[in-house]
Design a protein around this motif. Structure first.
Motif, PDB file in Angstrom:
ATOM      1  N   ASN A  72       0.833  -1.199   0.000  1.00  0.00           N
ATOM      2  CA  ASN A  72       0.000   0.000   0.000  1.00  0.00           C
ATOM      3  C   ASN A  72       0.870   1.252   0.000  1.00  0.00           C
ATOM      4  O   ASN A  72       1.843   1.327   0.752  1.00  0.00           O
ATOM      5  CB  ASN A  72      -0.886   0.018   1.246  1.00  0.00           C
ATOM      6  CG  ASN A  72      -1.737  -1.223   1.347  1.00  0.00           C
ATOM      7  OD1 ASN A  72      -2.731  -1.345   0.676  1.00  0.00           O
ATOM      8  ND2 ASN A  72      -1.317  -2.169   2.189  1.00  0.00           N
ATOM      9  N   ARG A  73       0.473   2.236  -0.801  1.00  0.00           N
ATOM     10  CA  ARG A  73       1.205   3.506  -0.846  1.00  0.00           C
ATOM     11  C   ARG A  73       0.340   4.588  -0.201  1.00  0.00           C
ATOM     12  O   ARG A  73      -0.820   4.786  -0.588  1.00  0.00           O
ATOM     13  CB  ARG A  73       1.514   3.882  -2.286  1.00  0.00           C
ATOM     14  CG  ARG A  73       2.210   5.239  -2.425  1.00  0.00           C
ATOM     15  CD  ARG A  73       2.649   5.523  -3.825  1.00  0.00           C
ATOM     16  NE  ARG A  73       1.532   5.385  -4.761  1.00  0.00           N
ATOM     17  CZ  ARG A  73       1.691   5.247  -6.072  1.00  0.00           C
ATOM     18  NH1 ARG A  73       2.892   5.211  -6.614  1.00  0.00           N
ATOM     19  NH2 ARG A  73       0.638   5.140  -6.854  1.00  0.00           N
ATOM     20  N   GLY A  88      -1.783  -1.982  -3.735  1.00  0.00           N
ATOM     21  CA  GLY A  88      -1.166  -2.502  -4.941  1.00  0.00           C
ATOM     22  C   GLY A  88      -0.535  -3.849  -4.652  1.00  0.00           C
ATOM     23  O   GLY A  88      -0.544  -4.321  -3.522  1.00  0.00           O
ATOM     24  N   GLN A  89       0.011  -4.452  -5.682  1.00  0.00           N
ATOM     25  CA  GLN A  89       0.704  -5.730  -5.523  1.00  0.00           C
ATOM     26  C   GLN A  89       1.978  -5.719  -6.339  1.00  0.00           C
ATOM     27  O   GLN A  89       2.046  -5.089  -7.404  1.00  0.00           O
ATOM     28  CB  GLN A  89      -0.183  -6.895  -5.947  1.00  0.00           C
ATOM     29  CG  GLN A  89      -1.331  -7.123  -4.988  1.00  0.00           C
ATOM     30  CD  GLN A  89      -2.066  -8.403  -5.281  1.00  0.00           C
ATOM     31  OE1 GLN A  89      -2.583  -8.608  -6.366  1.00  0.00           O
ATOM     32  NE2 GLN A  89      -2.113  -9.276  -4.285  1.00  0.00           N
ATOM     33  N   GLU A  90       2.965  -6.436  -5.831  1.00  0.00           N
ATOM     34  CA  GLU A  90       4.218  -6.580  -6.577  1.00  0.00           C
ATOM     35  C   GLU A  90       4.017  -7.565  -7.709  1.00  0.00           C
ATOM     36  O   GLU A  90       3.359  -8.590  -7.547  1.00  0.00           O
ATOM     37  CB  GLU A  90       5.344  -7.076  -5.671  1.00  0.00           C
ATOM     38  CG  GLU A  90       5.852  -5.997  -4.753  1.00  0.00           C
ATOM     39  CD  GLU A  90       7.158  -6.359  -4.065  1.00  0.00           C
ATOM     40  OE1 GLU A  90       7.960  -7.108  -4.655  1.00  0.00           O
ATOM     41  OE2 GLU A  90       7.360  -5.872  -2.951  1.00  0.00           O
ATOM     42  N   ILE A 110       5.666  -2.496  -8.292  1.00  0.00           N
ATOM     43  CA  ILE A 110       4.405  -2.483  -7.562  1.00  0.00           C
ATOM     44  C   ILE A 110       3.387  -1.831  -8.477  1.00  0.00           C
ATOM     45  O   ILE A 110       3.576  -0.708  -8.937  1.00  0.00           O
ATOM     46  CB  ILE A 110       4.502  -1.711  -6.240  1.00  0.00           C
ATOM     47  CG1 ILE A 110       5.563  -2.338  -5.331  1.00  0.00           C
ATOM     48  CG2 ILE A 110       3.138  -1.689  -5.547  1.00  0.00           C
ATOM     49  CD1 ILE A 110       5.833  -1.538  -4.067  1.00  0.00           C
ATOM     50  N   VAL A 111       2.317  -2.550  -8.760  1.00  0.00           N
ATOM     51  CA  VAL A 111       1.243  -2.041  -9.604  1.00  0.00           C
ATOM     52  C   VAL A 111       0.058  -1.720  -8.692  1.00  0.00           C
ATOM     53  O   VAL A 111      -0.411  -2.583  -7.953  1.00  0.00           O
ATOM     54  CB  VAL A 111       0.842  -3.065 -10.685  1.00  0.00           C
ATOM     55  CG1 VAL A 111      -0.351  -2.570 -11.492  1.00  0.00           C
ATOM     56  CG2 VAL A 111       2.026  -3.363 -11.593  1.00  0.00           C
ATOM     57  N   PHE A 112      -0.374  -0.463  -8.751  1.00  0.00           N
ATOM     58  CA  PHE A 112      -1.491  -0.021  -7.938  1.00  0.00           C
ATOM     59  C   PHE A 112      -2.761  -0.102  -8.767  1.00  0.00           C
ATOM     60  O   PHE A 112      -2.777   0.291  -9.934  1.00  0.00           O
ATOM     61  CB  PHE A 112      -1.238   1.394  -7.417  1.00  0.00           C
ATOM     62  CG  PHE A 112      -0.054   1.435  -6.505  1.00  0.00           C
ATOM     63  CD1 PHE A 112       1.192   1.795  -6.981  1.00  0.00           C
ATOM     64  CD2 PHE A 112      -0.171   1.048  -5.187  1.00  0.00           C
ATOM     65  CE1 PHE A 112       2.299   1.784  -6.144  1.00  0.00           C
ATOM     66  CE2 PHE A 112       0.928   1.041  -4.341  1.00  0.00           C
ATOM     67  CZ  PHE A 112       2.166   1.400  -4.819  1.00  0.00           C
TER      68      PHE A 112
END
Length: 174
Positions: A72-73, A88-90, A110-112
């Protein structure tokens, strides 16, 4: 509820700074979550500002791996009134043909997904705070909507606010 956002509001008998401190501690997030999906903080670090990445262990029966992790960002951090994060997830570098531009711990991207959890706190009295919880998926790209939004009943937000109220009340008396 609007078309791409769920909002729940409650009044909590605790000062805004106490509630904010609970939200800024990912170790408390499993206790706040109303679905049972959130397990524990992987980092154990308090949230301190925008751009910070924090990881949470998760579990969901319908997830392909059952046990998984979210990165999470923090996208809003204004003590003691606003805190928000974007899950998000790596993914492996270059996977899905995207360059997320956010390196994870192991060098993966990391794709959000575009959805955000946001808490807005408004002090009403020294020990009473209105808390507004927003789950917003309006930025999820149409092509990225591989699941129905929201992926849980709307009552989840009310459950989360009730759990947050109980944690804040315990914290306020310590």
């Amino acid at each position: 509820m609007t078309e791409e956002r769920l909002i729940a509001t409650t009044t909590i008998n605790a000062p805004a700074n106490v509630i904010f401190d609970v939200l800024a501690d990912p170790r408390a997030h499993a206790g706040i979550d109303g679905t049972g999906w959130v397990r524990e903080s992987r980092d154990g670090q308090r949230l301190t500002g925008p751009g910070q990445i924090f990881r949470m262990a998760m579990y969901h029966d319908n997830h392909p791996d059952k046990h998984y992790e979210m990165a999470n960002r923090v996208v809003a951090y204004d003590p003691p009134t606003t805190i928000a994060w974007e899950p998000g997830q790596e993914v492996s570098k270059g996977a899905l043909g995207v360059d997320a531009g956010n390196a994870g711990d192991n060098g993966n991207d990391i794709v959000f997904g575009g959805w955000i959890w946001r808490y807005d706190l408004t002090p009403l009295e020294p020990s009473k705070t209105e808390v507004r919880l927003t789950y917003d998926w309006s930025a999820v790209p149409r092509e990225g909507r591989f699941l129905d939004f929201p992926p849980f009943p709307s009552e989840h937000l009310d459950n989360s606010l009730s759990n947050l109220a109980a944690l804040a009340a315990r914290t306020a008396t310590i």
